[in-house]
Design a protein around this motif. Structure first.
Motif, PDB file in Angstrom:
ATOM      1  N   VAL A  99       1.055  -1.075  -0.013  1.00 33.73           N
ATOM      2  CA  VAL A  99      -0.133   0.012   0.055  1.00 33.73           C
ATOM      3  C   VAL A  99       0.761   1.118  -0.070  1.00 33.73           C
ATOM      4  CG1 VAL A  99      -1.936   1.175   1.065  1.00 33.73           C
ATOM      5  CG2 VAL A  99      -1.896  -1.272   1.408  1.00 33.73           C
ATOM      6  N   ALA A 104      -1.361   0.753  -5.262  1.00 33.75           N
ATOM      7  CA  ALA A 104      -1.229  -0.195  -4.487  1.00 33.75           C
ATOM      8  C   ALA A 104      -1.011  -1.560  -5.361  1.00 33.75           C
ATOM      9  CB  ALA A 104      -2.494  -0.742  -3.687  1.00 33.75           C
ATOM     10  N   VAL A 131      -8.547   0.260  -0.929  1.00 32.50           N
ATOM     11  CA  VAL A 131      -7.514  -0.621  -1.114  1.00 32.50           C
ATOM     12  C   VAL A 131      -7.926  -2.168  -0.646  1.00 32.50           C
ATOM     13  CG1 VAL A 131      -5.292  -1.120   0.214  1.00 32.50           C
ATOM     14  CG2 VAL A 131      -5.526   1.235  -0.261  1.00 32.50           C
ATOM     15  N   LEU A 161       3.189  -1.467   4.304  1.00 33.77           N
ATOM     16  CA  LEU A 161       2.502  -0.105   4.122  1.00 33.77           C
ATOM     17  C   LEU A 161       3.261   0.769   5.182  1.00 33.77           C
ATOM     18  CD1 LEU A 161      -0.851   0.104   5.899  1.00 33.77           C
ATOM     19  CD2 LEU A 161       0.958  -1.440   6.569  1.00 33.77           C
TER      20      LEU A 161
END
Length: 402
Positions: A99, A104, A131, A161
């Motif tokens: 992410v 993404a 997402v 992320l």
């Protein structure tokens, strides 16, 4: 935060029982083979310190479980031919979700670390529902490529992320508070509920560093500083062949490293060595900043704009390397990022030039090398999380056996 089973003090005092020892030894054998690509039983015995009989039993069990494959026998001058063992690519599968602040990525890898399928979405900034929907649908679609009889071989999904994804909203270009929803959104829990898979999270640049150490040229060095230039610059620290995240997991948080601005003001590395700064330069020239997200775009068309960004980024990354090396004597600094390989190579060359033009009295700076994985490094690092958690050993535990 990577999920771990709780263990009481009583459990810790008991030590390994037979089942736990066997599980550790199986992980050791798998990890040695993963690191070296293929190993014969005699070599596994030598490196592991286990008895030849124990190695034979473990290999037999791992073959039965479909985790190992036999290679072609290699005949020597005397004795029985040696048979190299390698990981069975179809033995285990794992998903990796990256992410980012502009895109993404979801990938499916096999036990050998090869990518079997991938998907990507781009956006101006990430929002949880978007997402989650992308990842959930991607897991469903890619799972079909494995086959119904192999679904139980999926180890889980690793999520890479940025921690505090809501930070630096002004630099992303959104109003303050827009991304605060991430503060209470548990993406691992949400994806576990949506997919039925175990989910684990890790900082995106730490994940990229993990991938470089496990699958890239970082494997060859004991201590390395890892620098990943994405929308925001970040990094990771590898010590003794293992990722070091620190007490609060801030180790390698290069984006926040203090830097002197051109006018003496207090700045951070993020202000000079991030791609969002290049995006801003394109906007000033009336160019579309989303060009950087188009895989077919030739960055050399940016000409003087790219050169100016490269010069500034290289100068400040060189300062960051020097500052980090004053604390830890790194062997190498590995630089990678979400940019074409030719641009990354040009950046590395300029960092080397910037280092050579300064007097770093009192310290010897590490060799600066190009990374080998590029943009997929973060998703690959995420995908490797379930594999290491369930089947392999931490590289630091493996070090004495390599």
């Amino acid at each position: 935060m990577v999920k771990q089973k709780e263990r009481s003090d009583k459990d810790a005092s008991i030590g390994f029982n037979q089942k736990k020892v066997r599980a550790y030894n199986e992980r050791l054998v798998l990890s040695l083979i993963q690191r070296h690509g293929a190993l014969a039983k005699s070599e596994i015995t030598r490196r592991s310190g286990l008895s030849a009989q124990a190695v034979s039993v473990i290999i037999g069990e791992l073959e039965k479980d479909g985790l190992l494959l036999r290679g072609e026998p290699i005949r020597g001058r005397v004795g029985q031919p040696s048979v190299p063992m390698r990981l069975n690519p179809d033995g285990v599968f794992s998903f990796g979700l990256k992410v980012g602040r502009r895109s993404a990525d979801l990938i499916l890898i096999d036990f050998a670390g090869e990518t079997r399928a991938s998907a990507r979405i781009t956006y101006s900034y990430p929002m949880p529902d978007l997402v989650k929907a992308f990842a959930t649908q991607g897991v469903r679609d890619m799972s079909l490529q494995i086959g119904a009889d192999q679904q139980d071989k999926i180890a889980g999904i690793g999520i890479a992320l940025p921690f505090q994804l809501w930070s630096w909203e002004d630099k992303v270009g959104v109003a303050a508070g827009t991304m605060d929803v991430w503060k209470t959104f548990d993406i691992a829990q949400e994806l576990e509920s949506a997919t039925g898979l175990n989910a684990y999270t890790q900082n995106d640049c730490t994940a990229a560093c993990s991938a470089e150490v496990a699958f890239g040229r970082g494997m060859a060095f004991s201590d390395s500083l890892y620098i990943f230039v994405g929308t925001f610059v970040g990094g990771g620290v590898a010590l003794n062949n293992s990722i070091y995240s620190g007490r609060t997991r801030n180790a390698g948080a290069l984006a926040s490293m203090p830097m002197p601005g051109p006018d003496g003001e207090d700045k951070q590395l993020i202000d000079f060595a991030s791609l969002y700064f290049l995006e801003a330069m394109l906007k000033e020239k009336g160019l579309d900043p989303t060009l950087l997200q188009q895989q077919s775009f030739d960055w050399t068309n940016l000409g003087a704009i790219l050169e100016e960004w490269l010069d500034r980024a290289a100068h400040y990354i060189a300062l960051a390397i020097a500052s980090a090396t004053a604390i830890i004597d790194f062997e190498v600094a590995i630089v990678d990022g979400t940019m074409p390989a030719s641009v990354r190579d040009a950046l590395v060359e300029k960092i080397r030039d910037a280092i050579s033009q300064r007097n770093w009295q009192g310290i010897e700076l590490p060799v600066v090398l190009e990374g080998t994985l590029g943009s997929p490094a973060r998703a690959l690092g995420g995908a490797s999380l379930p594999l290491f958690i369930r089947y392999l050993l931490d590289q630091n535990m493996l070090f004495n056996h390599t």
